[in-house]
Design a protein around this motif. Sequence first.
Motif, PDB file in Angstrom:
ATOM      1  N   GLU A 195       2.014   1.998 -11.356  1.00 13.74           N
ATOM      2  CA  GLU A 195       2.727   2.248 -10.103  1.00 13.74           C
ATOM      3  C   GLU A 195       3.780   1.163  -9.869  1.00 13.74           C
ATOM      4  OE1 GLU A 195      -0.489   3.699  -6.956  1.00 13.74           O
ATOM      5  OE2 GLU A 195      -1.157   1.863  -7.970  1.00 13.74           O
ATOM      6  N   ASN A 196       4.895   1.553  -9.299  1.00 16.10           N
ATOM      7  CA  ASN A 196       5.891   0.601  -8.775  1.00 16.10           C
ATOM      8  C   ASN A 196       6.335  -0.446  -9.798  1.00 16.10           C
ATOM      9  OD1 ASN A 196       7.497  -0.309  -6.560  1.00 16.10           O
ATOM     10  ND2 ASN A 196       6.050  -1.966  -6.170  1.00 16.10           N
ATOM     11  N   ALA A 197       6.449  -0.067 -11.065  1.00 14.00           N
ATOM     12  CA  ALA A 197       6.951  -1.004 -12.077  1.00 14.00           C
ATOM     13  C   ALA A 197       8.467  -1.128 -11.932  1.00 14.00           C
ATOM     14  CB  ALA A 197       6.612  -0.505 -13.474  1.00 14.00           C
TER      15      ALA A 197
ATOM     16  N   ALA B 228       3.462   1.983 -23.028  1.00 10.62           N
ATOM     17  CA  ALA B 228       2.879   2.521 -21.801  1.00 10.62           C
ATOM     18  C   ALA B 228       3.812   2.397 -20.605  1.00 10.62           C
ATOM     19  CB  ALA B 228       1.568   1.811 -21.503  1.00 10.62           C
ATOM     20  N   GLY B 229       4.758   1.482 -20.674  1.00 10.74           N
ATOM     21  CA  GLY B 229       5.677   1.260 -19.565  1.00 10.74           C
ATOM     22  C   GLY B 229       5.645  -0.175 -19.084  1.00 10.74           C
ATOM     23  N   GLY B 230       5.886  -0.368 -17.789  1.00  7.15           N
ATOM     24  CA  GLY B 230       5.874  -1.700 -17.198  1.00  7.15           C
ATOM     25  C   GLY B 230       4.518  -2.015 -16.593  1.00  7.15           C
ATOM     26  N   TYR B 231       4.514  -2.874 -15.572  1.00 10.33           N
ATOM     27  CA  TYR B 231       3.275  -3.329 -14.949  1.00 10.33           C
ATOM     28  C   TYR B 231       3.333  -3.066 -13.443  1.00 10.33           C
ATOM     29  CZ  TYR B 231       2.687  -5.470 -19.461  1.00 10.33           C
ATOM     30  OH  TYR B 231       2.565  -5.648 -20.816  1.00 10.33           O
TER      31      TYR B 231
ATOM     32  N   GLY C  21       0.797  -1.217   0.000  1.00 15.82           N
ATOM     33  CA  GLY C  21       0.000   0.000   0.000  1.00 15.82           C
ATOM     34  C   GLY C  21       0.824   1.259   0.000  1.00 15.82           C
ATOM     35  N   ASP C  22       2.082   1.147   0.408  1.00 13.59           N
ATOM     36  CA  ASP C  22       2.977   2.298   0.422  1.00 13.59           C
ATOM     37  C   ASP C  22       3.599   2.562  -0.946  1.00 13.59           C
ATOM     38  OD1 ASP C  22       4.276  -0.157   0.632  1.00 13.59           O
ATOM     39  OD2 ASP C  22       5.926   0.632   1.845  1.00 13.59           O
ATOM     40  N   LYS C  23       3.688   1.538  -1.796  1.00 17.64           N
ATOM     41  CA  LYS C  23       4.343   1.684  -3.094  1.00 17.64           C
ATOM     42  C   LYS C  23       3.351   1.735  -4.258  1.00 17.64           C
ATOM     43  CE  LYS C  23       8.371  -0.905  -1.450  1.00 17.64           C
ATOM     44  NZ  LYS C  23       9.175  -2.158  -1.611  1.00 17.64           N
TER      45      LYS C  23
ATOM     46  N   PHE D  93       2.001  -4.712  -7.055  1.00 18.08           N
ATOM     47  CA  PHE D  93       1.253  -4.262  -5.881  1.00 18.08           C
ATOM     48  C   PHE D  93       1.404  -5.183  -4.679  1.00 18.08           C
ATOM     49  CE2 PHE D  93      -1.685  -7.019  -8.118  1.00 18.08           C
ATOM     50  CZ  PHE D  93      -2.353  -7.705  -7.120  1.00 18.08           C
ATOM     51  N   GLY D  94       2.105  -6.294  -4.828  1.00 20.18           N
ATOM     52  CA  GLY D  94       2.263  -7.183  -3.696  1.00 20.18           C
ATOM     53  C   GLY D  94       3.101  -8.397  -4.025  1.00 20.18           C
ATOM     54  N   GLU D  95       3.134  -9.332  -3.077  1.00 20.56           N
ATOM     55  CA  GLU D  95       3.886 -10.568  -3.266  1.00 20.56           C
ATOM     56  C   GLU D  95       3.248 -11.692  -2.467  1.00 20.56           C
ATOM     57  OE1 GLU D  95       7.849 -10.177  -1.778  1.00 20.56           O
ATOM     58  OE2 GLU D  95       7.216  -9.350   0.152  1.00 20.56           O
TER      59      GLU D  95
END
Length: 227
Positions: free
Chosen positions: A140-142, A182-185, A84-86, A188-190
């Motif tokens: 986000e966070n790609a 568009a960039g990466g993907y 949630g922070d990234k 959001f978690g692991e």
Amino acid sequence: MHKPQAAKSAATNSTKMKFLVIALIVAMVAVIGGGTVMGLMMGDSSDAQTQAAAAAPAPAAAQNREWNGTLEFNGVEMSVRLFGDKAPQAVASFLHLADTNFFTGTKCHRLTTGGFDILQCGDPTGTGAGGPGYEFGPIENAPTDNLYPRGTLAMARTTDPNSNGSQFFIVYGDTSIGRDAAGGYTVFGEITGGLDAVEKVAAQGTSDGGQDGTPVAPAVLGAASFK
């Protein structure tokens, strides 16, 4: 259990589908030929149930922290950590969908193998064209190195960076995914425990024996809970 707020949103553009099918075929040829780039595409839904008047929950619902919980897969509880922070927008959406049992009973519809190791889930229609009735972005966070380690949870999207919805992919083996325009993907978690349940499905391959297709073994999501 955390229950982020939902609001209204417009339906998606159904004309993208033909383009996405062509793009997917081209990408798969690259993988079979030894390339590392493959789009994790999803189509646009025409199913009335997935066109609900709702908007993605606000990123603030992720509360700028990590969330720990479980996600059932084939009856096995996998341990999951959400960033949630990234990736606050993606996590806020995932928490909302989990809290409303959106994922429960849905089938993971796409398996890739042969070094490009992902299982794509989160489509209520099981076709690759479904979603929650809203889309969000940006990415986000790609990862800057295009590497998605084993256990990664990342959002699937179309070629539009603002087309994230409910579909996500589980990386069950270290995988390199090249960026598109568009960039990466969004990562959001692991998965921190229980990934062997996904590996068992992957080991049985796809229904047609190819490197990209519907898993031959059942791959069904169950309840999810986070705190």
